[in-house]
Write an enzyme that holds these catalytic residues in place. Structure first.
Site, mmCIF file in Angstrom:
data_model
loop_
_atom_site.group_PDB
_atom_site.id
_atom_site.type_symbol
_atom_site.label_atom_id
_atom_site.label_comp_id
_atom_site.label_asym_id
_atom_site.label_seq_id
_atom_site.Cartn_x
_atom_site.Cartn_y
_atom_site.Cartn_z
ATOM 1 N N LYS A 222 19.313 -10.385 27.315
ATOM 2 C CA LYS A 222 18.814 -10.246 28.577
ATOM 3 C C LYS A 222 19.624 -10.440 29.723
ATOM 4 C CE LYS A 222 14.931 -12.131 31.057
ATOM 5 N NZ LYS A 222 15.552 -12.924 32.061
ATOM 6 N N GLY B 77 7.204 -10.459 34.759
ATOM 7 C CA GLY B 77 7.362 -11.946 34.979
ATOM 8 C C GLY B 77 6.463 -12.322 36.010
ATOM 9 N N SER C 45 10.361 -19.640 27.560
ATOM 10 C CA SER C 45 11.844 -19.765 28.132
ATOM 11 C C SER C 45 12.117 -21.219 27.557
ATOM 12 C CB SER C 45 11.553 -19.977 29.785
ATOM 13 O OG SER C 45 12.537 -20.727 30.127
ATOM 14 N N GLY D 6 10.593 -6.203 38.872
ATOM 15 C CA GLY D 6 9.636 -5.590 39.913
ATOM 16 C C GLY D 6 8.443 -4.780 39.199
ATOM 17 N N TYR E 166 8.763 -20.242 44.992
ATOM 18 C CA TYR E 166 9.735 -20.390 43.754
ATOM 19 C C TYR E 166 9.445 -19.211 42.868
ATOM 20 C CZ TYR E 166 11.238 -21.681 39.065
ATOM 21 O OH TYR E 166 11.954 -21.435 38.009
ATOM 22 N N THR F 275 19.914 -14.951 27.352
ATOM 23 C CA THR F 275 19.899 -14.777 28.827
ATOM 24 C C THR F 275 21.490 -14.675 29.323
ATOM 25 O OG1 THR F 275 17.666 -15.397 29.280
ATOM 26 C CG2 THR F 275 19.104 -15.333 31.159
ATOM 27 N N TYR G 245 19.790 -19.949 26.172
ATOM 28 C CA TYR G 245 20.874 -19.996 26.930
ATOM 29 C C TYR G 245 22.073 -20.351 26.029
ATOM 30 C CZ TYR G 245 18.181 -19.589 31.319
ATOM 31 O OH TYR G 245 17.319 -19.232 32.110
ATOM 32 N N HIS H 25 17.301 -10.260 36.422
ATOM 33 C CA HIS H 25 16.288 -11.369 36.651
ATOM 34 C C HIS H 25 15.383 -11.239 37.683
ATOM 35 C CE1 HIS H 25 17.354 -15.467 34.615
ATOM 36 N NE2 HIS H 25 16.548 -15.891 35.457
ATOM 37 N N MET I 214 5.016 -4.218 38.598
ATOM 38 C CA MET I 214 3.651 -4.541 39.064
ATOM 39 C C MET I 214 2.391 -3.811 38.821
ATOM 40 S SD MET I 214 4.276 -7.455 40.771
ATOM 41 C CE MET I 214 5.997 -8.298 40.694
HETATM 42 C C1 LIG Z 1 9.332 -18.415 38.176
HETATM 43 C C2 LIG Z 1 10.188 -17.472 37.385
HETATM 44 C C3 LIG Z 1 11.036 -18.092 36.355
HETATM 45 C C4 LIG Z 1 11.919 -17.483 35.383
HETATM 46 N N1 LIG Z 1 12.783 -18.204 34.555
HETATM 47 C C5 LIG Z 1 13.405 -17.550 33.578
HETATM 48 C C6 LIG Z 1 14.051 -18.307 32.392
HETATM 49 O O1 LIG Z 1 13.688 -19.432 32.436
HETATM 50 N N2 LIG Z 1 14.651 -17.722 31.891
HETATM 51 C C7 LIG Z 1 14.846 -16.336 31.833
HETATM 52 O O2 LIG Z 1 15.630 -15.636 31.137
HETATM 53 N N3 LIG Z 1 14.373 -15.567 32.791
HETATM 54 C C8 LIG Z 1 13.568 -16.238 33.753
HETATM 55 N N4 LIG Z 1 12.957 -15.552 34.746
HETATM 56 C C9 LIG Z 1 13.415 -14.042 34.916
HETATM 57 C C10 LIG Z 1 12.021 -13.298 34.077
HETATM 58 O O3 LIG Z 1 12.478 -13.468 32.831
HETATM 59 C C11 LIG Z 1 12.402 -11.756 34.343
HETATM 60 O O4 LIG Z 1 13.793 -11.336 34.260
HETATM 61 C C12 LIG Z 1 11.533 -11.432 35.835
HETATM 62 O O5 LIG Z 1 10.865 -12.202 36.109
HETATM 63 C C13 LIG Z 1 11.561 -10.056 35.972
HETATM 64 O O6 LIG Z 1 11.018 -9.611 37.314
HETATM 65 P P1 LIG Z 1 9.651 -9.534 37.734
HETATM 66 O O7 LIG Z 1 9.683 -11.089 38.027
HETATM 67 O O8 LIG Z 1 9.826 -8.916 38.971
HETATM 68 O O9 LIG Z 1 8.951 -9.152 36.704
HETATM 69 C C14 LIG Z 1 12.183 -16.291 35.557
HETATM 70 C C15 LIG Z 1 11.337 -15.341 36.554
HETATM 71 C C16 LIG Z 1 10.537 -16.233 37.540
HETATM 72 C C17 LIG Z 1 9.852 -15.383 38.480
#
Ligand SMILES: Cc1cc2nc3c(=O)[nH]c(=O)nc-3n(C[C@H](O)[C@H](O)[C@H](O)COP(=O)(O)O)c2cc1C
Length: 372
Positions: free
Chosen positions: A280, A358, A140, A337, A58, A190, A164, A304, A339
Site C-alpha cells: 500500500k 478511509g 491498522s 478521495g 485529524y 504500508t 509497517y 495515503h 466519497m
Molecule cells: C484518520 C486516518 C488514519 C489513517 N491511518 C492509517 C494507518 O494507520 N495506516 C495506513 O496504512 N493508512 C492509514 N490511513 C490512510 C488510509 O488507509 C487511506 O489510504 C486513506 O484514508 C484513503 O483516502 P480517503 O480517506 O480519502 O479515503 C489513515 C487515514 C485516515 C483518514
C-alpha cells in the site's frame, strides 16, 4: 382561436387527504439531520458537529498544504464515464473477486489508526459493517483494538492486517504473529510512511493520543458531551497491538516508521508470511513493477489520502498506466478521495480491481456510529 380550459370542480377532500404525508417529523436535531443526509459530505457536516475539532481535523486533514488531497478529489470528479443505453440493467451484479474470494461490492475498508478516537466502539464497528456487506476490512497496526479483539468481536469478518516494517524485526514479527494467530488472511504493507506525515492542523490543534485534558477541554466537553462521555465510560484509548509497551507513545511512533525500509525488506516479509501480501502506498509505474516482481499479490495505489507527501502524483491519474504495466501479475486497487459510488465507478472503469475508503467511513462513524 379556441382556448382549452380545464373544467373546475368542487374541491375533492379525499384527494387532498391522500396528499398529506402523515409521518411525524423527527424531533431530534441529529436524527433529523441524519435522515436528510444525501451524501458523505452531508454526513461529514454532522460528524463535524458531533466530535471535538481536534478529532475531526485529524480525520479530514492532510499533510502540509493539503494540495495532494484537493488534486485527488478534483481528478476523481473530472472522470467522464461513457454509459451505453438500451442494455438490460434490471439485474445489476456489483460483486467481484478479491484475491480469489467473492466480495459483494468492490469497495473495501482501508486501515485507519485510532478509530476509537472517532467512535468509541472503534474498529469492530467498521469491521462489522464490512462483514455485513461481504467485503474486506483492513485493521491498522495503530488500531485501538488488537488483532485478537477484532477477530473475537467480528469472527465472520474478512480481515486483512496493515503492517509497517518496524525498526526492530522482532517487533514486526510480534505484530505479524498476532495477525496470524487471529486469522488475518492478508498482510497490507504500508510503504509511504518513511516518516510520520507533517500535518499542520494536528500540530496547531496539539493532537495527542489519548487526548490531553487541558483547561480548554472543559469547554470542549460542554460542547460535545456525547463524545466525551463515550471516551470516559469505555476502555483506555491505546495502540492495542503494542499493549504492555512501557515507553512514551512518541518512542513507539519512532520505532514503527523505519526510514531505512527497502525493496529487500519485502523479500524478508515474503519469507516470514506465507499468505497474500498487498503493498500500500505505491505512487509510480516503476515502483509498481518493482514490487510486482517480488511475488506480492496486490498493490494499493495510494497517496495515503494526501496525509503523507503533499506533492505526489494523483493515484487515479497514473492508474491506467499501472494497470497496463502490472495488472496481469498483481491485483491493482486504489484509494484516496473516494466519497461516492460514482467515484468508485470511475476508478474501476479506469482499471482498478477495487477501491478502498478511509475518511468516508470515519465520517459515518463520527456522525452516528455503525448505525449510519
Ligand atoms: C484518520 C486516518 C488514519 C489513517 N491511518 C492509517 C494507518 O494507520 N495506516 C495506513 O496504512 N493508512 C492509514 N490511513 C490512510 C488510509 O488507509 C487511506 O489510504 C486513506 O484514508 C484513503 O483516502 P480517503 O480517506 O480519502 O479515503 C489513515 C487515514 C485516515 C483518514
Amino acid at each position: 382561436m379556441r382556448v382549452i380550459r380545464s373544467r373546475r370542480r368542487f374541491p375533492s377532500l379525499p384527494y387532498f387527504w391522500s396528499l398529506i404525508d402523515w409521518s411525524l417529523p423527527s424531533w431530534g436535531r441529529y436524527s433529523s439531520q441524519l435522515a436528510k443526509a444525501q451524501n458523505v459530505f452531508d454526513i461529514a457536516a454532522i460528524a463535524k458537529k458531533r466530535t471535538p475539532k481536534v478529532v475531526f481535523d485529524y480525520v479530514e486533514g492532510s499533510a502540509v498544504d493539503e494540495v495532494a488531497y484537493d488534486r485527488t478529489r478534483d481528478a476523481l470528479s473530472r472522470i467522464e464515464i461513457n454509459s451505453h443505453v438500451l442494455r438490460d440493467v434490471s439485474n445489476i451484479d456489483t460483486s467481484t473477486t478479491i484475491l480469489g474470494k467473492k466480495v459483494d461490492l468492490p469497495i473495501c475498508f482501508a486501515p485507519t489508526g485510532y478509530t476509537r478516537l472517532m467512535y468509541h466502539v472503534g474498529e469492530p464497528a467498521v469491521a462489522n459493517v464490512a462483514a455485513n456487506k461481504n467485503t474486506v476490512y483492513a485493521l491498522s497496526t495503530m488500531g485501538t483494538v488488537s488483532p485478537a479483539e477484532l477477530a473475537a468481536a467480528v469472527p465472520s469478518s474478512r480481515r486483512w492486517f496493515q503492517l509497517y516494517i518496524m525498526k526492530k524485526r522482532e517487533d514486526t514479527l510480534a505484530v505479524i504473529k498476532q495477525a496470524r494467530d487471529s486469522g488475518f488472511e492478508t498482510l497490507v504493507l504500508t510503504v509511504d510512511t518513511p516518516v510520520a506525515g507533517l500535518r499542520y492542523r494536528d500540530n496547531r490543534n496539539g493532537l495527542t493520543v489519548p487526548p490531553k485534558i487541558r483547561l480548554s477541554t472543559v469547554f470542549a466537553i460542554a460542547c460535545k458531551p456525547r463524545w466525551w462521555i463515550n471516551l470516559f465510560t469505555t476502555g483506555k484509548l491505546e495502540f492495542a497491538a503494542f499493549r504492555g509497551w512501557d515507553k512514551p507513545l512518541s518512542d513507539l511512533a519512532a520505532l514503527i516508521f523505519d526510514p531505512s525500509t527497502k525493496f529487500e525488506d519485502i523479500k524478508w516479509l515474503r519469507s516470514v508470511w506465507s499468505g497474500p501480501i498487498v503493498i500500500k502506498g505505491i505512487q509510480s509505474v516503476a515502483d509498481a513493477q518493482a514490487v510486482a516482481k517480488l511475488g506480492v499479490q496486490g498493490i494499493i495505489l495510494s497517496n495515503h489520502g494526501g496525509r503523507q507527501f503533499d506533492r505526489g502524483p494523483v493515484p487515479v491519474e497514473i492508474l491506467p498506466d499501472v494497470v497496463a504495466a502490472v495488472g496481469k501479475k498483481v491485483e491493482v486497487y486504489i484509494d484516496g478521495g473516494i466519497m461516492s459510488g460514482l467515484d468508485a465507478l470511475g476508478a474501476i472503469a479506469l482499471g482498478a480491481k477495487a477501491v478502498f475508503i478511509g475518511r468516508a467511513y470515519l465520517y459515518g462513524a463520527m456522525a452516528n456510529g455503525e448505525a449510519i
